[in-house]
Write a protein that holds these residues in place. Structure first.
Motif, mmCIF file in Angstrom:
data_model
loop_
_atom_site.group_PDB
_atom_site.id
_atom_site.type_symbol
_atom_site.label_atom_id
_atom_site.label_comp_id
_atom_site.label_asym_id
_atom_site.label_seq_id
_atom_site.Cartn_x
_atom_site.Cartn_y
_atom_site.Cartn_z
ATOM 1 N N ALA A 108 -13.322 42.958 10.804
ATOM 2 C CA ALA A 108 -12.587 42.661 12.169
ATOM 3 C C ALA A 108 -11.855 41.385 11.991
ATOM 4 C CB ALA A 108 -14.082 42.116 12.820
ATOM 5 N N VAL A 109 -11.902 40.620 11.345
ATOM 6 C CA VAL A 109 -11.328 39.467 10.970
ATOM 7 C C VAL A 109 -9.702 39.834 10.460
ATOM 8 C CG1 VAL A 109 -10.537 37.239 10.008
ATOM 9 C CG2 VAL A 109 -12.999 37.496 10.818
ATOM 10 N N GLY A 110 -9.742 40.911 9.374
ATOM 11 C CA GLY A 110 -8.606 41.392 8.740
ATOM 12 C C GLY A 110 -7.972 42.180 9.893
ATOM 13 N N LEU A 111 -8.301 42.924 10.811
ATOM 14 C CA LEU A 111 -7.761 43.580 11.677
ATOM 15 C C LEU A 111 -7.071 42.678 12.830
ATOM 16 C CD1 LEU A 111 -7.387 46.521 12.583
ATOM 17 C CD2 LEU A 111 -9.201 46.289 14.207
ATOM 18 N N LEU A 112 -7.661 41.668 13.054
ATOM 19 C CA LEU A 112 -7.295 40.708 13.969
ATOM 20 C C LEU A 112 -5.819 40.099 13.512
ATOM 21 C CD1 LEU A 112 -7.988 39.236 16.725
ATOM 22 C CD2 LEU A 112 -9.296 37.492 15.311
ATOM 23 N N LEU A 158 -5.818 29.805 9.958
ATOM 24 C CA LEU A 158 -6.920 29.057 10.505
ATOM 25 C C LEU A 158 -7.971 29.915 11.028
ATOM 26 C CD1 LEU A 158 -5.115 26.104 12.397
ATOM 27 C CD2 LEU A 158 -6.352 26.065 10.155
ATOM 28 N N ILE A 159 -7.325 31.064 11.587
ATOM 29 C CA ILE A 159 -8.512 32.110 12.024
ATOM 30 C C ILE A 159 -9.439 32.631 10.608
ATOM 31 C CG2 ILE A 159 -8.824 34.500 12.951
ATOM 32 C CD1 ILE A 159 -6.489 33.751 14.669
ATOM 33 N N PHE A 160 -8.582 32.741 9.691
ATOM 34 C CA PHE A 160 -9.178 33.392 8.543
ATOM 35 C C PHE A 160 -10.058 32.237 7.682
ATOM 36 C CE2 PHE A 160 -9.120 33.747 3.774
ATOM 37 C CZ PHE A 160 -9.782 34.799 3.695
ATOM 38 N N PHE A 161 -9.558 31.028 7.813
ATOM 39 C CA PHE A 161 -10.397 30.056 7.217
ATOM 40 C C PHE A 161 -11.556 29.721 7.866
ATOM 41 C CE2 PHE A 161 -10.978 25.500 6.088
ATOM 42 C CZ PHE A 161 -11.129 25.623 4.736
ATOM 43 N N ILE A 162 -11.503 29.480 9.248
ATOM 44 C CA ILE A 162 -12.589 29.207 10.006
ATOM 45 C C ILE A 162 -13.778 30.369 9.931
ATOM 46 C CG2 ILE A 162 -13.357 29.109 12.557
ATOM 47 C CD1 ILE A 162 -10.713 27.667 12.946
ATOM 48 N N ALA A 163 -13.260 31.621 9.806
ATOM 49 C CA ALA A 163 -14.340 32.669 9.642
ATOM 50 C C ALA A 163 -15.149 32.558 8.056
ATOM 51 C CB ALA A 163 -13.628 34.154 9.852
ATOM 52 N N LEU A 164 -14.157 32.198 7.422
ATOM 53 C CA LEU A 164 -14.726 32.105 5.936
ATOM 54 C C LEU A 164 -15.580 30.921 5.821
ATOM 55 C CD1 LEU A 164 -14.443 33.626 3.349
ATOM 56 C CD2 LEU A 164 -12.756 32.001 2.709
ATOM 57 N N MET A 165 -15.584 29.862 6.229
ATOM 58 C CA MET A 165 -16.227 28.744 6.225
ATOM 59 C C MET A 165 -17.586 28.981 7.140
ATOM 60 S SD MET A 165 -15.115 26.594 4.227
ATOM 61 C CE MET A 165 -14.515 27.901 3.226
ATOM 62 N N TRP A 166 -17.305 29.512 8.155
ATOM 63 C CA TRP A 166 -18.638 30.142 8.821
ATOM 64 C C TRP A 166 -19.548 30.925 8.237
ATOM 65 C CZ3 TRP A 166 -20.019 34.853 11.767
ATOM 66 C CH2 TRP A 166 -21.076 34.483 12.561
ATOM 67 N N ILE A 167 -18.887 31.801 7.234
ATOM 68 C CA ILE A 167 -19.777 32.586 6.478
ATOM 69 C C ILE A 167 -20.427 31.746 5.276
ATOM 70 C CG2 ILE A 167 -19.713 34.484 5.060
ATOM 71 C CD1 ILE A 167 -19.478 35.267 7.652
ATOM 72 N N ALA A 168 -19.574 30.998 4.659
ATOM 73 C CA ALA A 168 -20.165 30.237 3.529
ATOM 74 C C ALA A 168 -20.829 28.787 3.757
ATOM 75 C CB ALA A 168 -18.593 29.924 2.757
ATOM 76 N N TYR A 169 -20.394 28.446 4.917
ATOM 77 C CA TYR A 169 -21.214 26.920 5.068
ATOM 78 C C TYR A 169 -22.846 26.885 4.892
ATOM 79 C CZ TYR A 169 -22.200 22.381 6.774
ATOM 80 O OH TYR A 169 -22.770 21.083 6.823
ATOM 81 N N PRO A 170 -23.458 27.732 5.518
ATOM 82 C CA PRO A 170 -25.058 27.617 5.443
ATOM 83 C C PRO A 170 -25.446 27.374 4.246
ATOM 84 C CG PRO A 170 -24.292 29.169 7.172
ATOM 85 C CD PRO A 170 -23.194 28.914 6.303
ATOM 86 N N ASP A 171 -25.399 28.296 3.125
ATOM 87 C CA ASP A 171 -26.087 28.473 1.950
ATOM 88 C C ASP A 171 -24.746 28.546 0.765
ATOM 89 O OD1 ASP A 171 -25.217 31.148 2.426
ATOM 90 O OD2 ASP A 171 -26.817 31.862 2.158
ATOM 91 N N LYS A 172 -23.855 28.273 1.072
ATOM 92 C CA LYS A 172 -22.502 28.380 -0.122
ATOM 93 C C LYS A 172 -22.763 29.759 -1.265
ATOM 94 C CE LYS A 172 -22.269 23.466 0.385
ATOM 95 N NZ LYS A 172 -22.731 23.632 1.456
ATOM 96 N N ASN A 173 -23.305 31.064 -0.452
ATOM 97 C CA ASN A 173 -23.298 32.050 -1.529
ATOM 98 C C ASN A 173 -22.034 32.547 -1.470
ATOM 99 O OD1 ASN A 173 -24.207 34.574 -2.293
ATOM 100 N ND2 ASN A 173 -25.881 34.558 -0.909
ATOM 101 N N ILE A 174 -21.690 32.638 -2.862
ATOM 102 C CA ILE A 174 -20.537 33.281 -3.379
ATOM 103 C C ILE A 174 -20.191 34.888 -2.983
ATOM 104 C CG2 ILE A 174 -21.074 33.493 -5.613
ATOM 105 C CD1 ILE A 174 -17.578 32.570 -4.013
ATOM 106 N N ILE A 175 -21.460 35.480 -3.001
ATOM 107 C CA ILE A 175 -21.450 36.923 -3.015
ATOM 108 C C ILE A 175 -21.215 37.244 -1.232
ATOM 109 C CG2 ILE A 175 -23.024 39.043 -3.034
ATOM 110 C CD1 ILE A 175 -22.322 37.706 -5.840
#
Length: 110
Positions: free
Chosen positions: A28-32, A63-80
Motif C-alpha cells: 500500500a505504501v509502495g502504491l501510494l 517521508l511517507i516511506f520513512f514514517i511507515a518504516l519507522m512505525w513498523i520497526a520502532y516497537p521491537d526493532k525486528n529486522i524481519i
C-alpha cells in the motif's frame, strides 16, 4: 546471543497473518509512493520552479516511506518485519512502474 538465535527469535515474533499484513502494508505504501511519483511527472510540465517542486515531492514521498518504516520497526526493532514490509513496497512499486511505462508507450493492455 548468536546470529542463529537472534534470527530464530525474530522469526518467532511474526505470525503468518502479521507477515501478510506487513507485506500488504508495504504494498500500500509502495502504491501510494508510485501514485505520487506519477502525479509529479504529470504536473512537472506546468510548474515554473521545477527543481524545487521535484525536491519537495521527493522529500514528501521519502517521508511517507520513512514514517511507515519507522512505525513498523520502532516497537521491537525486528529486522524481519522491516524486510517483509520493504519487499512488499518494492514489489508493488516495480509493478506500478511497469504499468506506467506501458501507459506512456500507449499500449492497450494496461
Amino acid at each position: 546471543m548468536t546470529d542463529t538465535n537472534a534470527l530464530t527469535y525474530f522469526l518467532a515474533q511474526i505470525t503468518f497473518l502479521s507477515g501478510i499484513g506487513l507485506f500488504l502494508l508495504g504494498g500500500a505504501v509502495g502504491l501510494l509512493f508510485a501514485y505520487f511519483q506519477w502525479k509529479t511527472v504529470q504536473h512537472i510540465i506546468q510548474i515554473e520552479k521545477m527543481k524545487l517542486y521535484l525536491f519537495l515531492t521527493a522529500l514528501v514521498r521519502f517521508l511517507i516511506f520513512f514514517i511507515a518504516l519507522m512505525w513498523i520497526a520502532y516497537p521491537d526493532k525486528n529486522i524481519i518485519k522491516i524486510l517483509i514490509f520493504f519487499i512488499g513496497f518494492m514489489f508493488v512499486r516495480i509493478i506500478a512502474i511497469k504499468k506506467i511505462k506501458k501507459m506512456l508507450r500507449g499500449e492497450k493492455n494496461v
